[in-house]
Design a protein around this motif. Structure first.
Motif, PDB file in Angstrom:
ATOM      1  N   GLN A  46       0.841  -1.203   0.000  1.00  0.00           N
ATOM      2  CA  GLN A  46       0.000   0.000   0.000  1.00  0.00           C
ATOM      3  C   GLN A  46       0.874   1.251   0.000  1.00  0.00           C
ATOM      4  OE1 GLN A  46      -2.323  -0.700   3.528  1.00  0.00           O
ATOM      5  NE2 GLN A  46      -4.032  -1.580   2.380  1.00  0.00           N
ATOM      6  N   GLY A  47       1.954   1.221   0.769  1.00  0.00           N
ATOM      7  CA  GLY A  47       2.897   2.333   0.763  1.00  0.00           C
ATOM      8  C   GLY A  47       3.496   2.544  -0.619  1.00  0.00           C
ATOM      9  N   ASP A  48       3.801   1.441  -1.307  1.00  0.00           N
ATOM     10  CA  ASP A  48       4.323   1.533  -2.676  1.00  0.00           C
ATOM     11  C   ASP A  48       3.307   2.192  -3.601  1.00  0.00           C
ATOM     12  OD1 ASP A  48       6.624   0.245  -1.868  1.00  0.00           O
ATOM     13  OD2 ASP A  48       5.997  -1.720  -2.610  1.00  0.00           O
ATOM     14  N   ASP A  49       2.035   1.837  -3.424  1.00  0.00           N
ATOM     15  CA  ASP A  49       0.991   2.430  -4.260  1.00  0.00           C
ATOM     16  C   ASP A  49       0.903   3.942  -4.044  1.00  0.00           C
ATOM     17  OD1 ASP A  49       0.387  -0.050  -5.296  1.00  0.00           O
ATOM     18  OD2 ASP A  49      -1.318  -0.391  -3.948  1.00  0.00           O
ATOM     19  N   GLN A  52       4.027   5.546  -5.597  1.00  0.00           N
ATOM     20  CA  GLN A  52       3.899   5.647  -7.048  1.00  0.00           C
ATOM     21  C   GLN A  52       2.910   6.734  -7.448  1.00  0.00           C
ATOM     22  OE1 GLN A  52       5.795   4.101  -9.214  1.00  0.00           O
ATOM     23  NE2 GLN A  52       6.844   2.943  -7.628  1.00  0.00           N
ATOM     24  N   GLY A  53       1.881   6.935  -6.625  1.00  0.00           N
ATOM     25  CA  GLY A  53       0.889   7.975  -6.889  1.00  0.00           C
ATOM     26  C   GLY A  53       1.314   9.351  -6.400  1.00  0.00           C
ATOM     27  N   LYS A  54       2.540   9.458  -5.905  1.00  0.00           N
ATOM     28  CA  LYS A  54       3.111  10.722  -5.423  1.00  0.00           C
ATOM     29  C   LYS A  54       2.354  11.306  -4.230  1.00  0.00           C
ATOM     30  CE  LYS A  54       5.156  11.997  -9.879  1.00  0.00           C
ATOM     31  NZ  LYS A  54       5.954  10.851  -9.915  1.00  0.00           N
ATOM     32  N   GLU A  55       1.742  10.442  -3.437  1.00  0.00           N
ATOM     33  CA  GLU A  55       1.090  10.855  -2.195  1.00  0.00           C
ATOM     34  C   GLU A  55       2.045  10.505  -1.057  1.00  0.00           C
ATOM     35  OE1 GLU A  55      -3.149  10.080  -1.792  1.00  0.00           O
ATOM     36  OE2 GLU A  55      -3.100   9.304  -3.849  1.00  0.00           O
ATOM     37  N   LEU A  83      11.416   5.828   2.339  1.00  0.00           N
ATOM     38  CA  LEU A  83      11.061   6.834   3.353  1.00  0.00           C
ATOM     39  C   LEU A  83      11.898   8.099   3.163  1.00  0.00           C
ATOM     40  CD1 LEU A  83      10.546   4.870   6.679  1.00  0.00           C
ATOM     41  CD2 LEU A  83       9.021   6.599   5.747  1.00  0.00           C
ATOM     42  N   GLY A  84      13.183   7.922   2.886  1.00  0.00           N
ATOM     43  CA  GLY A  84      14.036   9.079   2.627  1.00  0.00           C
ATOM     44  C   GLY A  84      13.531   9.894   1.449  1.00  0.00           C
ATOM     45  N   GLU A  85      13.125   9.201   0.395  1.00  0.00           N
ATOM     46  CA  GLU A  85      12.578   9.902  -0.769  1.00  0.00           C
ATOM     47  C   GLU A  85      11.284  10.646  -0.411  1.00  0.00           C
ATOM     48  OE1 GLU A  85      13.802   9.687  -4.498  1.00  0.00           O
ATOM     49  OE2 GLU A  85      15.289   9.925  -2.927  1.00  0.00           O
ATOM     50  N   CYS A  86      10.425   9.997   0.350  1.00  0.00           N
ATOM     51  CA  CYS A  86       9.164  10.643   0.745  1.00  0.00           C
ATOM     52  C   CYS A  86       9.427  11.881   1.588  1.00  0.00           C
ATOM     53  CB  CYS A  86       8.280   9.666   1.523  1.00  0.00           C
ATOM     54  SG  CYS A  86       7.598   8.333   0.520  1.00  0.00           S
ATOM     55  N   TYR A  87      10.338  11.758   2.547  1.00  0.00           N
ATOM     56  CA  TYR A  87      10.673  12.920   3.377  1.00  0.00           C
ATOM     57  C   TYR A  87      11.292  14.038   2.533  1.00  0.00           C
ATOM     58  CZ  TYR A  87       9.739  10.521   7.794  1.00  0.00           C
ATOM     59  OH  TYR A  87       9.136   9.887   8.853  1.00  0.00           O
TER      60      TYR A  87
END
Length: 185
Positions: A46-49, A52-55, A83-87
């Motif tokens: 779900q995190g991958d989804d 990928q959706g840039k959320e 996680l690093g990318e998301c942050y």
């Protein structure tokens, strides 16, 4: 000499079956390898989804939960990198730096993780530390030109920061607030 149609039909059918069998064999082999691969926990998928959706904010919450659920070191390294990318995408540079470091420590041996550490330090205006991080990247990946450019830019930033200028630059507190307003209202 004339061919007997009764003998050619079975030969054509045999050739067609052989060709069809050869074409579908790779599909069976692929399915078997997919089933043998360990499945990621649902929360990680779900995190991958969301990733990928840039959320990224939603992905952060799910990846943080997924980190404790996964067992393998490689999965933990991948989740730490994500996680690093998301942050990074949510401008939380200090947390991004910590996650990139965690990914490297867990064995995520990709130049992007090393670059992430260096870039996050640079974004936090820690140019001396960024220089060290770029040098670490150059040692680990000598063929990557981004490390050389990073070293040069960090050295220049340190020199510029230490240089004395005639101008004083600072925030205009009457215009800039904590709400980060900009533009014409």
């Amino acid at each position: 000499k004339r061919l007997d149609p009764m003998n050619t039909r079975p030969m054509i059918a045999l050739h067609a079956a052989l060709v069809l069998g050869l074409l579908t064999t790779p599909a069976w082999a692929q399915k078997a390898s997919d089933e043998d691969a360990p499945k990621r926990p649902k929360i990680a998928r779900q995190g991958d989804d969301y990733y990928q959706g840039k959320e990224y904010t939603k992905a952060i919450d799910l990846y943080r939960k997924a980190y404790s659920k996964v067992k393998s070191r490689a999965e933990k390294a991948e989740i730490s990198y994500r996680l690093g990318e998301c942050y990074r995408y949510t401008t939380q540079y200090k947390a991004a730096e910590a996650q990139y470091r965690r990914a490297i420590k867990a064995g995520f041996n990709q130049p992007e993780a090393y670059l992430g550490v260096a870039e996050m330090l640079k974004y936090q205006e820690k140019y001396e530390d960024a220089l060290v991080a770029y040098e670490d990247m150059a040692k680990a990946f000598p063929a990557d030109p981004r490390a050389v450019k990073g070293i040069e830019s960090s050295k220049a930033a340190v020199a510029w920061k230490n240089a004395v200028t005639r101008f004083q630059v600072g925030p205009v507190t009457d215009l800039n607030t904590k709400a980060h307003e900009y533009g014409i209202a």
